[in-house]
Write a protein that holds these residues in place. Structure first.
Motif, PDB file in Angstrom:
ATOM      1  N   ASN A 127      -7.927  -8.298  -5.855  1.00  0.00           N
ATOM      2  CA  ASN A 127      -6.545  -7.885  -6.124  1.00  0.00           C
ATOM      3  C   ASN A 127      -6.233  -7.824  -7.620  1.00  0.00           C
ATOM      4  O   ASN A 127      -5.102  -7.480  -7.999  1.00  0.00           O
ATOM      5  N   ARG A 137       0.831  -1.207   0.000  1.00  0.00           N
ATOM      6  CA  ARG A 137       0.000   0.000   0.000  1.00  0.00           C
ATOM      7  C   ARG A 137       0.864   1.255   0.000  1.00  0.00           C
ATOM      8  O   ARG A 137       0.561   2.242  -0.679  1.00  0.00           O
ATOM      9  N   ARG A 156       1.722  -8.271  -5.263  1.00  0.00           N
ATOM     10  CA  ARG A 156       1.449  -6.852  -5.474  1.00  0.00           C
ATOM     11  C   ARG A 156       2.621  -5.998  -5.002  1.00  0.00           C
ATOM     12  O   ARG A 156       3.007  -5.033  -5.670  1.00  0.00           O
ATOM     13  N   TYR A 206      -0.697 -10.500  -1.890  1.00  0.00           N
ATOM     14  CA  TYR A 206      -0.120  -9.282  -1.319  1.00  0.00           C
ATOM     15  C   TYR A 206       1.374  -9.180  -1.619  1.00  0.00           C
ATOM     16  O   TYR A 206       1.893  -8.086  -1.865  1.00  0.00           O
TER      17      TYR A 206
END
Length: 620
Positions: free
Chosen positions: A374, A278, A339, A336
């Motif tokens: 996602n 993030r 990403r 995650y």
């Protein structure tokens, strides 16, 4: 005597329930849990002095007026290949939601992004409907004297919620009337103001103070959410006040913090460290919108590419289990992690880093996002080709994590070692801890076999466990009656380590772990030396014990051990105690402590060392 499981566990996720429990522990005089260095579990609400133009509070708080500026949000989508399978998957994900069947965690941002990519009124209709529903529900809660959902769990999700609202305002402005814009803006403005003014936070003119958890800690995953909310709202509202707030007070500490984290990774560990996906996404947003490249303020984003490649075990499906593993106690690669590396790759111009990231993204067990929510991040290009890094050793000095392997094949032996700063609440008492892997886990923290994934105490890690005679003496992070000498989570807790390459391609690392015990009289010093090479790990400990303290060398293993003299075997792992000659080996079965929490796993305890241990770990 030994610590029971309940005494080993500190809060791993700072939810309202866990914060309450931790604050209760602080109230009865125990120190060192969570983010605070001393007595409290959560930091006292601290609001920095307001800068010129920053939102001001009055004695009777009044909701700040929503700004009326020019939308400055920009999203560069030039990298998106609209002919790619990734684009098709994302479009199908959004179209399914438009048809009335949204998947798990579908967001208004997904629909707004699809509008920006392809046009289509249907996408904006859905995004506007979703945001309007959330705003109306928030208004209802506020009218009833309650907090809205956006304030839940210490404002953990304020970032994604404000991002949804801001993205919809940005993409679908023609479908939002003036009254609706004003209502949405009022909610967003109040939420962001409340984040940075915790003790004076209010909703509907009623005070709703909160803890202020991590508003001053750029290394904590909550901070990313707070910055996300502030950044999206500042950009889409065009608020000079909030833009100045970011530029003068919120982003400088962030840049300074990561400038001190060479090597990439997170001091929270690898579980919560994945939240840096993030952070890197926000770097991209800020650069697109303002031209300022936050990623170049330090090497951290670029370094996080080799960090995660080296932190991945040779079978390319799991990673080093450092710190809390709350999402899944077993550290399996997930969307995650994909990403995070995709985001870091997009930020860097380093050709070597981009090439090695392409190799990793193509080779790991997650070749594309497994979850629809996602799928938008697979629009980021993974690139082609590439090779693994030439180095077999990687030391992330800022995080205090060391990784090494025998080669880049899937049958390689791999190890990790933790020695560095211990100052984050999701980090564990594992300074000096090691993990060993060859085709599967050989020696690994018992935490990954726990139900919770947040067992933080020294007994679950591969360290020397020190036990004291006076169990009632007060110490950090421990209740009275706990015999285990605890490592202390404080700003001053930092192990010192040197890493030396060996001619055979292996490494030697020597760590002084004494500082993390914060002058506890039960332990005067502890140094650990590890030598890795030739598919063996040699661990040598030297320590000076306080009066009445004993030292137990411990290795947690996933297979039931058998002991014969100074050797133990557990599956394919052989443990040979070289020193002292009169050592005693015993086996501890974790399920005997709590079968619901500890689902499998054993520990080999080696005792008898008065000044140190020397232990060799190898394959059978």
């Amino acid at each position: 005597m030994r610590a029971t499981p309940s005494r080993l566990k500190t809060h791993g996720i700072p939810s309202a329930v866990l914060l309450t429990l931790a604050l209760l522990a602080a109230a009865i005089g125990h120190c060192g849990a969570a983010d605070a260095p001393e007595a409290s579990s959560a930091p006292e609400p601290r609001e920095p002095q307001a800068s010129a133009g920053a939102p001001q509070a009055t004695a009777a708080p009044v909701a700040p007026a929503a700004p009326a500026g020019t939308d400055q949000l920009k999203i560069d989508l030039a990298f998106v290949d609209r002919r790619s399978p990734e684009y098709g998957r994302f479009r199908n994900w959004v179209d399914t939601a438009v048809s009335g069947n949204p998947g798990y965690a579908f967001s208004a941002s997904d629909a707004a992004l699809m509008f920006l990519l392809s046009g289509g009124e249907k996408y904006c209709k859905l995004a506007v409907r979703m945001v309007e529903k959330e705003v109306a529900e928030a208004e209802s809660a506020i009218a009833g004297g309650s907090r809205p959902a956006i304030a839940g769990d210490s404002y953990l999700e304020v970032g994604p919620r404000i991002a949804d609202l801001a993205m919809t305002l940005h993409a679908c402005t023609g479908m939002i009337d003036a009254a609706q814009r004003q209502r949405w803006s009022a909610l967003a403005e109040q939420a962001v103001w409340n984040v940075w003014n915790p003790s004076r936070a209010q909703w509907g003119g009623r005070t709703h103070a909160w803890t202020g958890w991590s508003i001053d800690n750029p290394g904590n995953n909550y901070y990313y959410s707070f910055i996300e909310a502030t950044m999206y709202w500042a950009l889409v509202s065009g608020s000079k006040t909030w833009m100045d707030e970011l530029k003068t007070r919120r982003l400088p500490p962030l840049k300074a913090y990561y400038a001190e984290l060479p090597g990439g990774g997170s001091r929270e560990g690898t579980g919560y460290g994945a939240a840096q996906m993030r952070l890197f996404g926000l770097y991209r947003l800020w650069k697109d919108s303002t031209g300022e490249d936050l990623a170049t303020a330090s090497t951290h984003a670029r370094d996080s590419i080799p960090y995660w490649i080296h932190a991945t075990v040779p079978t390319l499906d799991r990673f080093a289990p450092i710190g809390d593993q709350a999402r899944s106690s077993i550290p399996e690669l997930f969307d995650y992690h994909r990403r995070l590396v995709l985001e870091a790759r997009q930020l860097t111009t380093d050709t070597d880093a981009r090439a090695m990231s392409s190799w990793w993204l193509r080779s790991i067990s997650v070749p594309r996002m497994s979850q629809g929510f996602n799928s938008r991040y697979d629009l980021l290009p993974a690139g082609d080709g590439g090779d693994p890094p030439p180095a077999l050793v990687y030391h992330a000095e800022g995080a205090g994590h060391l990784f090494a392997r025998s080669d880049w094949g899937k049958d390689a032996m791999w190890m990790s070692f933790v020695a560095g700063p211990y100052n984050e609440s999701h980090a564990h008492q594992e300074q000096g801890g090691f993990t060993l892997f060859a085709r599967d886990w050989l020696a690994v923290t018992e935490n990954i076999w726990s139900h919770s994934g947040i067992q933080q105490g020294t007994p679950v890690h591969n360290v020397v466990r020190f036990e004291r005679a006076n169990a009632d003496a007060q110490q950090c992070a421990a209740p009275r009656g706990d015999v285990v000498v605890h490592q202390c989570e404080t700003p001053r807790s930092r192990s010192r380590v040197t890493v030396t390459p060996r001619p055979d391609g292996g490494i030697t690392a020597t760590a002084d772990l004494t500082p993390v015990y914060r002058d506890n009289p039960a332990l005067q010093s502890w140094q650990r030396r590890i030598e890795f090479g030739g598919r063996k790990l040699l661990v040598q400990d030297d320590f000076r014990l306080g009066a009445g303290t004993r030292a137990i060398f411990q290795v947690n293993v996933p297979e039931r051990p058998t002991v014969q003299g100074n050797e133990a075997t557990a599956g394919r792992l052989r443990i040979r105690v070289l020193e002292p000659a009169n050592a005693t080996l015993r086996v501890h079965t974790w399920s005997d402590d709590d079968a619901q929490e500890f689902r499998r796993g054993w520990r080999v305890d080696v005792s008898g060392g008065q000044t140190g241990y020397k232990v060799e770990l190898s394959e059978k």
